[in-house]
Design a protein around this motif. Structure first.
Motif, mmCIF file in Angstrom:
data_model
loop_
_atom_site.group_PDB
_atom_site.id
_atom_site.type_symbol
_atom_site.label_atom_id
_atom_site.label_comp_id
_atom_site.label_asym_id
_atom_site.label_seq_id
_atom_site.Cartn_x
_atom_site.Cartn_y
_atom_site.Cartn_z
ATOM 1 N N LEU A 17 -1.404 -5.528 6.248
ATOM 2 C CA LEU A 17 -1.652 -5.372 4.819
ATOM 3 C C LEU A 17 -2.264 -4.021 4.478
ATOM 4 O O LEU A 17 -2.027 -3.487 3.383
ATOM 5 C CB LEU A 17 -2.555 -6.508 4.319
ATOM 6 N N TYR A 18 -3.059 -3.441 5.380
ATOM 7 C CA TYR A 18 -3.578 -2.088 5.148
ATOM 8 C C TYR A 18 -2.507 -1.018 5.361
ATOM 9 O O TYR A 18 -2.344 -0.100 4.566
ATOM 10 C CB TYR A 18 -4.753 -1.787 6.087
ATOM 11 N N SER A 19 -1.777 -1.148 6.466
ATOM 12 C CA SER A 19 -0.852 -0.067 6.853
ATOM 13 C C SER A 19 0.490 -0.142 6.153
ATOM 14 O O SER A 19 1.144 0.880 5.953
ATOM 15 C CB SER A 19 -0.628 -0.093 8.373
ATOM 16 N N ALA B 270 -2.610 -2.659 -3.664
ATOM 17 C CA ALA B 270 -3.395 -3.370 -2.650
ATOM 18 C C ALA B 270 -2.495 -4.309 -1.858
ATOM 19 O O ALA B 270 -1.429 -4.720 -2.326
ATOM 20 C CB ALA B 270 -4.519 -4.157 -3.332
ATOM 21 N N GLY B 271 -2.952 -4.664 -0.690
ATOM 22 C CA GLY B 271 -2.202 -5.620 0.125
ATOM 23 C C GLY B 271 -2.321 -7.048 -0.364
ATOM 24 O O GLY B 271 -1.605 -7.927 0.108
ATOM 25 N N CYS B 272 -3.204 -7.294 -1.320
ATOM 26 C CA CYS B 272 -3.451 -8.663 -1.807
ATOM 27 C C CYS B 272 -2.442 -8.997 -2.894
ATOM 28 O O CYS B 272 -2.755 -8.974 -4.080
ATOM 29 C CB CYS B 272 -4.880 -8.805 -2.320
ATOM 30 N N CYS C 281 -3.312 -12.261 1.129
ATOM 31 C CA CYS C 281 -4.609 -12.229 1.814
ATOM 32 C C CYS C 281 -5.130 -13.628 2.126
ATOM 33 O O CYS C 281 -6.021 -13.775 2.967
ATOM 34 C CB CYS C 281 -5.632 -11.461 0.969
ATOM 35 N N ALA D 102 -4.745 -7.985 8.633
ATOM 36 C CA ALA D 102 -5.357 -6.766 8.099
ATOM 37 C C ALA D 102 -4.539 -5.537 8.483
ATOM 38 O O ALA D 102 -4.326 -4.635 7.654
ATOM 39 C CB ALA D 102 -6.793 -6.639 8.608
ATOM 40 N N ASP D 103 -4.084 -5.476 9.719
ATOM 41 C CA ASP D 103 -3.240 -4.362 10.176
ATOM 42 C C ASP D 103 -2.013 -4.214 9.282
ATOM 43 O O ASP D 103 -1.720 -3.133 8.772
ATOM 44 C CB ASP D 103 -2.831 -4.617 11.622
ATOM 45 N N THR E 107 0.824 -1.212 0.000
ATOM 46 C CA THR E 107 0.000 0.000 0.000
ATOM 47 C C THR E 107 0.856 1.259 0.000
ATOM 48 O O THR E 107 0.401 2.320 -0.434
ATOM 49 C CB THR E 107 -0.944 0.027 1.220
#
Length: 269
Positions: free
Chosen positions: A171-173, A148-150, A155, A168-169, A143
């Motif tokens: 992969l989003y941040s 995307a983190g995927c 994911c 999620a933390d 990101t």
């Protein structure tokens, strides 16, 4: 197929007994990946399925770092100019490396020191076992470059290792996960000091290589395939897999050694 004498162009390779040691070889830039090293690693792991001389694999660090991900100038810059077809060719190729690692039937141990980010974090994630030093810094930083983190199965695999919320933390941040966090969360199996990291990883791989290696391949296959099975399907698949292993000579060797009060010597057949 015999891979002991493999001479790759884009990473270092050596054998220590039945254990193959792989390391990226651009330590001055923290070992980034290129189009060529991605492809050669993918092809090597595909070949490992048929390599009877390799029983386990260690992916080692080099120069105090594991891997800094895709090379900014040699990968990211060219991707900016590609059309959708060309971009999909690249993302499928990188995903094929992860699939090859999962399907290679050999235990893969990553020995992580220093920087382990982007695709480097994915390679560690796709390994079966992960050792790290206290200074290992791991980040799925996609990101941070507008993506995307995927990426490359992150994911799907990362939540299974550390849980949905923690994944999620990260992969989003795109933030760095410390070695201590990684160990507490189950991403890293063991923390060891830098001076003993590679030796401990190789020693662990050697112990696996001396075990029932055909059965290890079955274990790896089931660990990966059972993600998408119901519990009933998984139990039946394991019944069939274990019945196959019971036909091996290693199973018989183990019984005869037990009966003679000796330690079994496995040969992988």
């Amino acid at each position: 197929m015999n891979l002991a004498d493999l001479a790759p162009r884009h990473f270092l390779w050596r054998m220590e007994g039945d254990v193959a040691i792989i390391r990226l070889n651009r330590p001055e830039r923290k070992n980034p990946l290129t189009f060529d090293s991605y492809a050669e690693l993918r092809d090597t792991f595909r070949d490992l399925v048929y390599a009877e001389d390799v029983k386990a694999v260690v992916i080692a660090s080099n120069g105090g770092n594991f891997c800094s991900g895709g090379d900014v100038h040699e990968i990211i810059a060219p991707l900016v100019g590609r059309d959708m077809k060309g971009l999909l060719e690249f993302t499928r190729m990188t995903g094929d490396l992860v699939k090859a690692m999962l399907q290679c039937t050999k235990p893969v141990i990553s020995a992580v020191d220093g920087v382990c980010v982007g695709a480097g974090a994915i390679i560690a994630m796709a390994s079966d076992i992960r050792f790290a030093t206290p200074r290992a810094s791991t980040a799925f930083l996609f990101t941070r470059v507008g993506l995307a983190g995927c990426d490359m199965g992150a994911c799907a695999i990362l939540p299974r290792l550390i849980g949905q919320g923690r994944a999620a933390d990260l992969l989003y941040s795109g933030r760095s996960m410390s070695a201590e966090e990684g160990h507490q969360w189950g991403f890293y199996n063991r923390l060891v000091e830098a001076e003993s990291l590679e030796a401990e990883a190789i020693a662990y791989a050697t112990r696996l290589a001396r075990g029932p290696t055909f059965a290890h391949g079955i274990t790896k296959t089931q660990l990966n395939q059972e993600w998408s099975m119901s519990l009933e399907q998984a139990i039946e698949a394991e019944a069939q897999a274990q019945a196959i292993c019971m036909q091996t000579r290693d199973f018989e060797r183990a019984y005869r050694a037990f009966a003679a009060k000796q330690k079994p010597v496995f040969e992988g057949d």
